[in-house]
Design an enzyme around this catalytic site. Structure first.
Site, PDB file in Angstrom:
ATOM      1  N   ARG A 138      -2.628 -22.025   3.294  1.00  0.00           N
ATOM      2  CA  ARG A 138      -2.067 -20.788   2.741  1.00  0.00           C
ATOM      3  C   ARG A 138      -0.872 -21.081   1.838  1.00  0.00           C
ATOM      4  NH1 ARG A 138       0.353 -17.812   6.079  1.00  0.00           N
ATOM      5  NH2 ARG A 138       0.485 -19.242   7.851  1.00  0.00           N
TER       6      ARG A 138
ATOM      7  N   ALA B 268       4.401 -29.853  20.958  1.00  0.00           N
ATOM      8  CA  ALA B 268       4.975 -29.808  19.610  1.00  0.00           C
ATOM      9  C   ALA B 268       6.402 -29.274  19.575  1.00  0.00           C
ATOM     10  CB  ALA B 268       4.069 -28.978  18.698  1.00  0.00           C
TER      11      ALA B 268
ATOM     12  N   LYS C  56      -7.598 -34.239  29.321  1.00  0.00           N
ATOM     13  CA  LYS C  56      -6.435 -33.581  29.945  1.00  0.00           C
ATOM     14  C   LYS C  56      -6.377 -32.113  29.539  1.00  0.00           C
ATOM     15  CE  LYS C  56      -3.961 -33.245  26.057  1.00  0.00           C
ATOM     16  NZ  LYS C  56      -3.232 -32.084  25.510  1.00  0.00           N
TER      17      LYS C  56
END
Length: 380
Positions: A43, A151, A202
């Site tokens: 974008r 993150a 995981k």
């Protein structure tokens, strides 16, 4: 002028394809390590915000990005002259993104690094396999990154570590040297299969933990699923050709702990919504980002069937996703083929020495005690 306020020195150019939370965070890791980072964003408004405001308000609210990070919607511009290329797009759209990348890297030999933790639903291929197949490149130039890497925590510069894996030690070490800074440390190994499957599996266990969280079960249930989940992960990965030690390191046990216990985990969040009674489509609608574990359940179970590995935790996650099991009935760690008591050790243990679980916990203890130096499989 202080070091913090000094003008950044332009370093080697690297490209990151994908400007979601993890792609942007890894771009920050690279920039803080001295690289000039060009992000590719789909974008235009996001590319402009990263370049001009040094922010990614949708995916990393409140995080200031380094001045050596820019972004563009032009893929050729992002890749041109890059010494390393990092891929951080949803696993199920990787193939179509690689089709656009292929002509732009056909005459280069730069490392291609996968930041993705998923299995392609239509083929069951790992991400490195998809990269090799579509780009038709030497697998020695492909690397994968994995580990306990939430993150937002890393974007806030909270210290952590990761594993860079490649069939080529030289490729792994070149990427690891670039992907490190004062708060992020990269180790290396050559077990690509184990490193990738650790990151995939995981996620599935984290969905199960989210489900029991959503139901309201407590720490005993979660601890039981995590420990038995590690056994499932190890059995599956070793059957696919991985080294068991890899599943006891950062890409296995480390990532499992971080993903299962943190509300920042997308897969944990998706599972929690399932446990609260939302259906699969409702969960997908509510999630603003991709939870890779949801798409990986079916292909992982198919691969497990092919090699004869039982995965009761993942099987029950699939049943909840399919709507054939009430989330309150989930108890995969109690599932056995009969009522005969079983040992804890995995199918792949050669000696009755306590199994993968004991070795994994001992490894974790050694890493804490020695400040990370006990990781024989993941070397710095």
């Amino acid at each position: 002028m202080s070091r913090r306020n000094a003008q950044p020195v332009a370093g080697p150019k690297v490209a990151v394809v994908g400007a979601g939370s993890w792609g942007t965070t890894f771009g920050k890791i690279l920039a803080d390590g001295g690289a000039s980072v060009v992000m590719w964003a789909r974008r235009a408004e996001l590319a402009a915000e990263i370049t001009e405001s040094k922010r990614n308000s949708r995916y990393l609210a409140g995080i200031n990005l380094p001045r050596t990070m820019t972004a563009t919607t032009d893929l050729a511009e992002a890749l041109n002259g890059a010494e390393q290329i990092y891929l951080s797009v949803p696993s199920q759209s990787l193939r179509e993104n690689l089709a656009a990348i292929k002509p732009l890297v056909a005459h280069t030999d730069v490392p291609i690094v996968s930041l993705m933790k998923g299995v392609e639903k239509s083929t069951g291929l790992r991400m490195s396999q998809v990269i090799e197949q579509v780009l038709q490149c030497d697998p020695a130039r492909i690397a994968v990154a994995s580990g306990p890497n939430l993150a937002l925590e890393i974007a806030r510069e909270q210290p952590t570590a990761a594993v860079i894996s490649s069939l080529s030690p030289e490729t792994a070490e070149a990427v690891a040297r670039r992907a490190r800074n004062r708060y992020f440390r990269s180790f290396v190994n050559t077990d690509v299969i184990g490193t990738e499957f650790g990151g995939v599996l995981k996620n599935l266990i984290a969905v199960a933990i989210g489900i029991v969280d959503g139901v309201g079960y407590g720490e005993n249930t979660k601890a039981s699923i995590i420990t038995r989940g590690l056994v499932e992960m190890t059995d599956f990965a070793v059957a696919q050709g991985a080294q068991p030690e890899t599943l006891q390191g950062l890409a296995g046990l480390g990532d499992l702990i971080a993903t299962c216990q943190s509300p920042l985990s997308r897969n944990n969040t998706a599972g929690r919504l399932l446990g609260q009674g939302y259906g699969y489509k409702e969960v997908v609608t509510q999630m603003q980002q991709t939870a890779e574990g949801l798409a990986s359940v079916a292909p992982v179970l198919q691969l497990a069937k092919q090699v004869g590995v039982a995965m009761p935790i993942v099987q029950q996650v699939k049943m909840v996703l399919d709507g054939t099991m009430d989330p309150r009935d989930i108890a995969p760690h109690l599932t056995t083929e009969d009522d005969q008591p079983q040992g804890e050790r995995t199918h792949n243990d050669q000696n009755g020495g306590g199994g993968a679980l004991r070795r994994a916990l001992q490894r974790a203890f050694d890493q804490f005690r020695h400040g990370g130096r006990g990781a024989a499989g993941d070397r710095p």
